[in-house]
Design an enzyme around this catalytic site. Structure first.
Site, PDB file in Angstrom:
ATOM      1  N   ARG A   1       7.123 -34.094   9.228  1.00  0.00           N
ATOM      2  CA  ARG A   1       6.014 -33.842  10.164  1.00  0.00           C
ATOM      3  C   ARG A   1       5.394 -32.461   9.950  1.00  0.00           C
ATOM      4  O   ARG A   1       4.209 -32.254  10.237  1.00  0.00           O
ATOM      5  CB  ARG A   1       6.481 -33.996  11.615  1.00  0.00           C
ATOM      6  CG  ARG A   1       7.449 -32.941  12.090  1.00  0.00           C
ATOM      7  CD  ARG A   1       8.007 -33.255  13.457  1.00  0.00           C
ATOM      8  NE  ARG A   1       8.851 -32.198  13.972  1.00  0.00           N
ATOM      9  CZ  ARG A   1      10.109 -31.980  13.601  1.00  0.00           C
ATOM     10  NH1 ARG A   1      10.666 -32.761  12.688  1.00  0.00           N
ATOM     11  NH2 ARG A   1      10.806 -30.997  14.131  1.00  0.00           N
ATOM     12  N   HIS A   2       6.184 -31.551   9.415  1.00  0.00           N
ATOM     13  CA  HIS A   2       5.653 -30.202   9.160  1.00  0.00           C
ATOM     14  C   HIS A   2       4.648 -30.209   8.018  1.00  0.00           C
ATOM     15  O   HIS A   2       3.724 -29.402   8.000  1.00  0.00           O
ATOM     16  CB  HIS A   2       6.790 -29.218   8.889  1.00  0.00           C
ATOM     17  CG  HIS A   2       7.753 -29.146  10.031  1.00  0.00           C
ATOM     18  ND1 HIS A   2       7.386 -28.663  11.269  1.00  0.00           N
ATOM     19  CD2 HIS A   2       9.043 -29.543  10.141  1.00  0.00           C
ATOM     20  CE1 HIS A   2       8.424 -28.747  12.086  1.00  0.00           C
ATOM     21  NE2 HIS A   2       9.440 -29.289  11.423  1.00  0.00           N
TER      22      HIS A   2
ATOM     23  N   ASP B   1       0.880  -1.170   0.000  1.00  0.00           N
ATOM     24  CA  ASP B   1       0.000   0.000   0.000  1.00  0.00           C
ATOM     25  C   ASP B   1       0.921   1.225   0.000  1.00  0.00           C
ATOM     26  O   ASP B   1       2.135   1.098  -0.216  1.00  0.00           O
ATOM     27  CB  ASP B   1      -0.996  -0.039   1.176  1.00  0.00           C
ATOM     28  CG  ASP B   1      -0.341   0.149   2.528  1.00  0.00           C
ATOM     29  OD1 ASP B   1       0.911   0.230   2.594  1.00  0.00           O
ATOM     30  OD2 ASP B   1      -1.063   0.223   3.540  1.00  0.00           O
TER      31      ASP B   1
ATOM     32  N   HIS C   1       9.207 -24.489   8.638  1.00  0.00           N
ATOM     33  CA  HIS C   1       8.127 -25.221   9.316  1.00  0.00           C
ATOM     34  C   HIS C   1       6.739 -24.973   8.731  1.00  0.00           C
ATOM     35  O   HIS C   1       5.886 -25.853   8.801  1.00  0.00           O
ATOM     36  CB  HIS C   1       8.100 -24.851  10.809  1.00  0.00           C
ATOM     37  CG  HIS C   1       9.241 -25.443  11.578  1.00  0.00           C
ATOM     38  ND1 HIS C   1       9.293 -25.431  12.959  1.00  0.00           N
ATOM     39  CD2 HIS C   1      10.384 -26.055  11.161  1.00  0.00           C
ATOM     40  CE1 HIS C   1      10.421 -26.008  13.360  1.00  0.00           C
ATOM     41  NE2 HIS C   1      11.103 -26.396  12.285  1.00  0.00           N
TER      42      HIS C   1
ATOM     43  N   ILE D   1       0.359  -6.243   9.231  1.00  0.00           N
ATOM     44  CA  ILE D   1      -0.751  -6.973   9.881  1.00  0.00           C
ATOM     45  C   ILE D   1      -1.967  -7.074   8.957  1.00  0.00           C
ATOM     46  O   ILE D   1      -2.509  -8.167   8.735  1.00  0.00           O
ATOM     47  CB  ILE D   1      -1.142  -6.296  11.214  1.00  0.00           C
ATOM     48  CG1 ILE D   1       0.004  -6.383  12.217  1.00  0.00           C
ATOM     49  CG2 ILE D   1      -2.387  -6.963  11.795  1.00  0.00           C
ATOM     50  CD1 ILE D   1      -0.201  -5.535  13.475  1.00  0.00           C
TER      51      ILE D   1
ATOM     52  N   CYS E   1       3.005  -3.397   3.981  1.00  0.00           N
ATOM     53  CA  CYS E   1       2.177  -2.258   4.387  1.00  0.00           C
ATOM     54  C   CYS E   1       2.864  -1.638   5.615  1.00  0.00           C
ATOM     55  O   CYS E   1       4.048  -1.892   5.841  1.00  0.00           O
ATOM     56  CB  CYS E   1       0.726  -2.660   4.650  1.00  0.00           C
ATOM     57  SG  CYS E   1       0.430  -3.761   6.044  1.00  0.00           S
TER      58      CYS E   1
ATOM     59  N   THR F   1       2.390  -2.008   8.955  1.00  0.00           N
ATOM     60  CA  THR F   1       2.720  -2.990   9.994  1.00  0.00           C
ATOM     61  C   THR F   1       2.879  -4.404   9.458  1.00  0.00           C
ATOM     62  O   THR F   1       3.416  -5.265  10.155  1.00  0.00           O
ATOM     63  CB  THR F   1       1.586  -3.050  11.040  1.00  0.00           C
ATOM     64  OG1 THR F   1       0.376  -3.436  10.349  1.00  0.00           O
ATOM     65  CG2 THR F   1       1.387  -1.715  11.739  1.00  0.00           C
TER      66      THR F   1
END
Ligand code: RB5
Length: 144
Positions: free
Chosen positions: A131-132, A7, A97, A68, A64, A66
């Site tokens: 396993r991941h 952004d 992982h 988030i 962006c 943050t």
């Protein structure tokens, strides 16, 4: 090939990341925006995440303020595993992982040097599988 979008808060770092990725041999598809006018981060997160979800691109980076909002929006798309990373450790584990296929970065939260380190790790670190893989398979939610 790595796609990237941002952004307005992430556009300067997006430009730096494009140059950085190209300097070590990656082809980069820049999905915008092209200028610093204010835009809504979900529009760009959905644009990039849809392309990952459809299989048109394998990996993406979203920037962006943050990281988030970008990660929240991108993770609504099936098959997208977007990881918000702040340092080398979280970037490495997101690949090893979680097989993260989208990296989210907060341009206002970390410096340019750390961002480049994270990007490089995201681009070069393999998934460990085993396993991941079983755990990653369980990320996609199916109502039973
Ligand atoms: C824009 O001001 C800011 O809210 C956005 O870049 C991002 O941080 C949202 O998660």
């Amino acid at each position: 090939m790595i796609a990237i979008a941002s952004d307005h808060a992430g556009i300067a770092l997006k430009t730096d990341i494009c140059r950085f990725l190209q300097s070590f041999g990656f082809e980069v598809e820049d999905l915008g925006p092209e200028d610093t006018l204010s835009v809504d981060y979900p529009d760009y997160a959905h644009l990039l995440a849809r392309a990952v979800s459809d299989g048109r691109i394998e990996r993406g980076i979203l920037v962006c303020g943050t990281g988030i909002g970008m990660s929240m929006a991108a993770n609504r798309h099936p098959g997208v595993r977007a990881a918000l990373c702040h340092d080398a450790y979280t970037a490495e584990m997101a690949r090893r992982h979680n097989d993260a296929n989208v990296l989210c970065i907060g341009a206002r939260a970390i410096g340019g040097g750390v961002a480049e380190q994270i990007v490089r790790i995201f681009a070069e670190t393999p998934f460990e599988g085993d396993r991941h893989q079983r755990r990653v398979n369980k990320i996609e939610w199916e109502e039973s």
